[in-house]
Design a protein around this motif. Structure first.
Motif, PDB file in Angstrom:
ATOM      1  N   UNK A  87      15.778  38.733  40.374  1.00 24.18           N
ATOM      2  CA  UNK A  87      16.986  38.725  41.040  1.00 24.18           C
ATOM      3  C   UNK A  87      18.040  39.847  40.777  1.00 24.18           C
ATOM      4  N   UNK A  88      18.969  40.039  41.593  1.00 28.17           N
ATOM      5  CA  UNK A  88      19.945  40.903  41.402  1.00 28.17           C
ATOM      6  C   UNK A  88      21.387  40.283  41.784  1.00 28.17           C
ATOM      7  N   UNK A  89      22.529  40.768  41.057  1.00 26.50           N
ATOM      8  CA  UNK A  89      23.823  40.157  41.594  1.00 26.50           C
ATOM      9  C   UNK A  89      24.243  41.311  42.412  1.00 26.50           C
ATOM     10  N   UNK A  90      24.523  42.574  42.055  1.00 28.65           N
ATOM     11  CA  UNK A  90      25.029  43.506  42.816  1.00 28.65           C
ATOM     12  C   UNK A  90      23.995  44.679  42.621  1.00 28.65           C
ATOM     13  N   UNK A  91      23.412  45.073  43.977  1.00 26.06           N
ATOM     14  CA  UNK A  91      22.516  46.224  44.044  1.00 26.06           C
ATOM     15  C   UNK A  91      21.421  45.862  44.839  1.00 26.06           C
ATOM     16  N   UNK A  92      20.647  46.771  45.216  1.00 24.83           N
ATOM     17  CA  UNK A  92      19.493  46.754  46.069  1.00 24.83           C
ATOM     18  C   UNK A  92      18.640  45.341  46.212  1.00 24.83           C
ATOM     19  N   UNK A  93      18.553  44.702  47.048  1.00 23.44           N
ATOM     20  CA  UNK A  93      17.752  43.342  47.074  1.00 23.44           C
ATOM     21  C   UNK A  93      16.289  43.601  48.015  1.00 23.44           C
TER      22      UNK A  93
ATOM     23  N   UNK B 238      42.013  45.459  50.899  1.00 29.37           N
ATOM     24  CA  UNK B 238      40.877  44.948  50.042  1.00 29.37           C
ATOM     25  C   UNK B 238      40.160  46.400  49.671  1.00 29.37           C
ATOM     26  N   UNK B 239      39.871  46.205  48.398  1.00 27.21           N
ATOM     27  CA  UNK B 239      39.143  47.259  47.595  1.00 27.21           C
ATOM     28  C   UNK B 239      37.846  46.784  47.036  1.00 27.21           C
ATOM     29  N   UNK B 240      36.825  47.750  46.851  1.00 23.65           N
ATOM     30  CA  UNK B 240      35.466  46.989  46.341  1.00 23.65           C
ATOM     31  C   UNK B 240      34.949  48.053  45.530  1.00 23.65           C
ATOM     32  N   UNK B 241      34.456  47.631  44.286  1.00 21.97           N
ATOM     33  CA  UNK B 241      33.828  48.584  43.511  1.00 21.97           C
ATOM     34  C   UNK B 241      33.675  48.020  42.196  1.00 21.97           C
ATOM     35  N   UNK B 242      32.841  48.565  41.444  1.00 23.27           N
ATOM     36  CA  UNK B 242      32.392  48.063  40.018  1.00 23.27           C
ATOM     37  C   UNK B 242      33.642  48.590  39.136  1.00 23.27           C
ATOM     38  N   UNK B 243      34.237  47.633  38.278  1.00 22.40           N
ATOM     39  CA  UNK B 243      34.919  48.017  37.035  1.00 22.40           C
ATOM     40  C   UNK B 243      34.358  48.233  35.749  1.00 22.40           C
ATOM     41  N   UNK B 244      33.113  48.641  36.001  1.00 24.04           N
ATOM     42  CA  UNK B 244      32.558  48.921  34.549  1.00 24.04           C
ATOM     43  C   UNK B 244      33.150  50.337  34.037  1.00 24.04           C
ATOM     44  N   UNK B 245      33.425  51.104  34.815  1.00 26.41           N
ATOM     45  CA  UNK B 245      34.064  52.470  34.595  1.00 26.41           C
ATOM     46  C   UNK B 245      35.326  52.678  35.631  1.00 26.41           C
ATOM     47  N   UNK B 246      36.163  53.616  35.367  1.00 30.00           N
ATOM     48  CA  UNK B 246      37.048  53.924  36.189  1.00 30.00           C
ATOM     49  C   UNK B 246      37.075  54.705  37.397  1.00 30.00           C
ATOM     50  N   UNK B 247      35.646  55.177  37.529  1.00 35.69           N
ATOM     51  CA  UNK B 247      35.515  55.981  38.554  1.00 35.69           C
ATOM     52  C   UNK B 247      35.891  55.476  40.069  1.00 35.69           C
TER      53      UNK B 247
ATOM     54  N   UNK C  32      49.498  42.828  49.816  1.00 29.59           N
ATOM     55  CA  UNK C  32      48.927  42.066  48.692  1.00 29.59           C
ATOM     56  C   UNK C  32      47.546  42.916  48.561  1.00 29.59           C
ATOM     57  N   UNK C  33      46.979  42.855  47.370  1.00 31.30           N
ATOM     58  CA  UNK C  33      45.626  43.687  46.980  1.00 31.30           C
ATOM     59  C   UNK C  33      44.637  42.521  46.593  1.00 31.30           C
ATOM     60  N   UNK C  34      43.208  42.790  47.224  1.00 30.41           N
ATOM     61  CA  UNK C  34      42.118  41.565  46.666  1.00 30.41           C
ATOM     62  C   UNK C  34      41.190  42.742  46.370  1.00 30.41           C
ATOM     63  N   UNK C  35      40.836  42.767  45.127  1.00 27.13           N
ATOM     64  CA  UNK C  35      39.643  43.586  44.864  1.00 27.13           C
ATOM     65  C   UNK C  35      38.353  42.579  44.517  1.00 27.13           C
ATOM     66  N   UNK C  36      37.164  43.241  45.025  1.00 25.69           N
ATOM     67  CA  UNK C  36      36.054  42.654  44.953  1.00 25.69           C
ATOM     68  C   UNK C  36      35.138  43.587  43.671  1.00 25.69           C
ATOM     69  N   UNK C  37      34.524  42.804  42.828  1.00 23.59           N
ATOM     70  CA  UNK C  37      33.922  43.665  41.741  1.00 23.59           C
ATOM     71  C   UNK C  37      34.288  43.375  40.048  1.00 23.59           C
ATOM     72  N   UNK C  38      33.477  43.321  39.421  1.00 25.77           N
ATOM     73  CA  UNK C  38      34.062  43.183  38.079  1.00 25.77           C
ATOM     74  C   UNK C  38      33.336  44.049  37.174  1.00 25.77           C
ATOM     75  N   UNK C  39      33.941  44.178  35.765  1.00 25.08           N
ATOM     76  CA  UNK C  39      33.329  44.917  34.695  1.00 25.08           C
ATOM     77  C   UNK C  39      34.323  44.971  33.515  1.00 25.08           C
ATOM     78  N   UNK C  40      34.008  45.628  32.696  1.00 26.63           N
ATOM     79  CA  UNK C  40      34.545  45.582  31.232  1.00 26.63           C
ATOM     80  C   UNK C  40      36.270  46.170  31.285  1.00 26.63           C
ATOM     81  N   UNK C  41      36.496  46.928  32.400  1.00 28.04           N
ATOM     82  CA  UNK C  41      37.864  47.301  32.388  1.00 28.04           C
ATOM     83  C   UNK C  41      38.788  46.430  33.313  1.00 28.04           C
TER      84      UNK C  41
END
Length: 408
Positions: A20-26, A215-224, A244-253
């Motif tokens: 399985x995959x959470x985020x990425x090609x299925x 709305x914005x979307x993207x990983x928070x694993x890095x700051x790019x 208002x801002x809703x961000x979709x995505x997670x990560x260490x930052x």
């Protein structure tokens, strides 16, 4: 012929051996290779879990298997586990397999080196630019300049050595990482947009600004992805009309960004929604928003932006990677420029006619990435890779390339 494809996705394996995959090609992404190949082997990091995670999508299925690579996250873990990772990657492909490497990628680079040592061919799907990934401000690492130099040089070498390359951009990556003359090359996005991803008609925006949602979307694993720039920009938009801002995505930052929102006095106007399952759940967030913002410091051709455009969302983005190939010049700003981003957001939200025009323009452009439109070009490339692999046999890669049919 079997095709072996590498990916940097982090997969999850349940006790029943399904992946399985959470985020990425299925599975729908990987099954596309079956149009030209008998079976597909996906080479990916795999971590065992006791049960199917909520919101996860299946990776393997009929004709598609996953070859597990020891799981790692980040450069430090990669270095510690590199011998085991190298062994697993090297063993993933047999001599008579076609190989497609999704690069830039540590896993892809390991398999490329193994194929080169044995004089075996491989093809590429170029999905990003390491020169931008390791640009100042994107990665906090003391070796960032060295990593930028080495990874950029490696990708240029791989493009010169491959028997074929498909780029996610129409021009940007091709200019920086060209293939040799006579090698099959095409542009085809890895985006998967089924019919239900599209709305039927553009939005019509009228009346006062009101309480708008970005709305914005993207990983928070890095700051790019530049979410820090977006927060700073939104803090400049004072007054009752601040969106208002809703961000979709997670990560260490994520924690750092939540603290930044608090320092900027934005905590009550920002929602970090975490990982949202692909498909309908993401589309609900897009449909509830008024504007999509992509403040990235680096991009290939961003699927998240194309998905937003397919929902007829007006959008503002940075002038990096393939974003300028998607958005009008008036909707672009430089990266790392909160003032310019704030101005662009403010002008867009204050002008209903401009938002309406952007909605129509974005929806029309997104149709260039529909599943049917891309399938023909993608399948032609896969068939060209299969032919090139068969023609090259086991001859050294330093020999002149055989003639390869065009990919359309």
């Amino acid at each position: 012929m079997r095709v072996v494809v590498t990916t940097e996705s982090r997969c999850l394996r349940t006790p029943d051996a399904r992946v399985w995959v959470h985020a990425g090609p299925s599975y729908p992404n990987w099954s596309r290779y079956l149009a030209a190949f008998r079976t597909v082997r996906v080479v990916a990091r795999v971590r065992d879990v006791p049960e199917v995670p909520a919101g996860a999508s299946r990776v393997d299925g009929e004709g598609v298997e996953v070859w597990p690579v020891p799981h790692y996250q980040g450069p430090a873990e990669y270095l510690r586990r590199q011998p085991a990772v190298r062994r697993a990657v090297t063993a993933a492909a047999a001599e008579d397999d076609a190989v497609v490497l999704r690069v830039p990628s540590p896993i892809g680079s390991l398999l490329a080196a193994a194929r080169e040592r044995r004089g075996l061919p491989y093809a590429l799907e170029v999905i990003g630019d390491p020169y931008d990934v390791f640009a100042p401000g994107t990665v906090r690492h003391p070796l960032r300049p060295v990593l930028r130099h080495l990874s950029t040089r490696r990708l240029r070498h791989q493009c010169r050595t491959a028997v074929g390359a498909a780029y996610v951009t129409e021009q940007h990556l091709q200019r920086r990482y060209p293939v040799r003359e006579g090698i099959v090359s095409t542009h085809v996005s890895s985006v998967y947009l089924p019919a239900e991803a599209y709305v039927g008609q553009p939005r019509v925006v009228d009346g006062p600004r009101g309480d708008r949602t970005i709305v914005s979307v993207g990983t928070l694993a890095q700051l790019y992805k530049g979410v820090d720039t977006l927060l700073t920009a939104l803090a400049r938009l004072a007054g009752p009309g601040r969106p208002r801002l809703v961000h979709l995505g997670d990560g260490r930052f994520r924690t750092d960004l939540e603290r930044l929102a608090e320092r900027l006095g934005m905590a009550d106007r920002v929602t970090f929604a975490g990982v949202v399952p692909t498909g309908a759940a993401v589309r609900r967030h897009l449909d509830a928003a008024d504007l999509f913002v992509m403040p990235s410091r680096t991009e290939g051709l961003p699927q998240a932006l194309i998905e937003a455009m397919a929902r007829a969302l007006p959008a503002v983005g940075t002038r990096v990677g393939g974003i300028p190939e998607l958005l009008a010049a008036e909707d672009l700003v430089p990266p790392d420029d909160p003032a310019a981003l704030a101005g662009a957001i403010d002008r867009m939200l204050a002008d209903p006619e401009r938002m309406t025009a952007a909605s129509a323009r974005n929806l029309a452009r997104s149709r260039d990435f529909s599943a049917d439109t891309l399938a023909r070009r993608r399948t032609a490339f896969y068939r060209a890779v299969a032919a090139a692999t068969a023609q090259r046999g086991h001859r050294p890669l330093s020999e002149p390339p055989a003639t390869v049919p065009g990919a359309g």
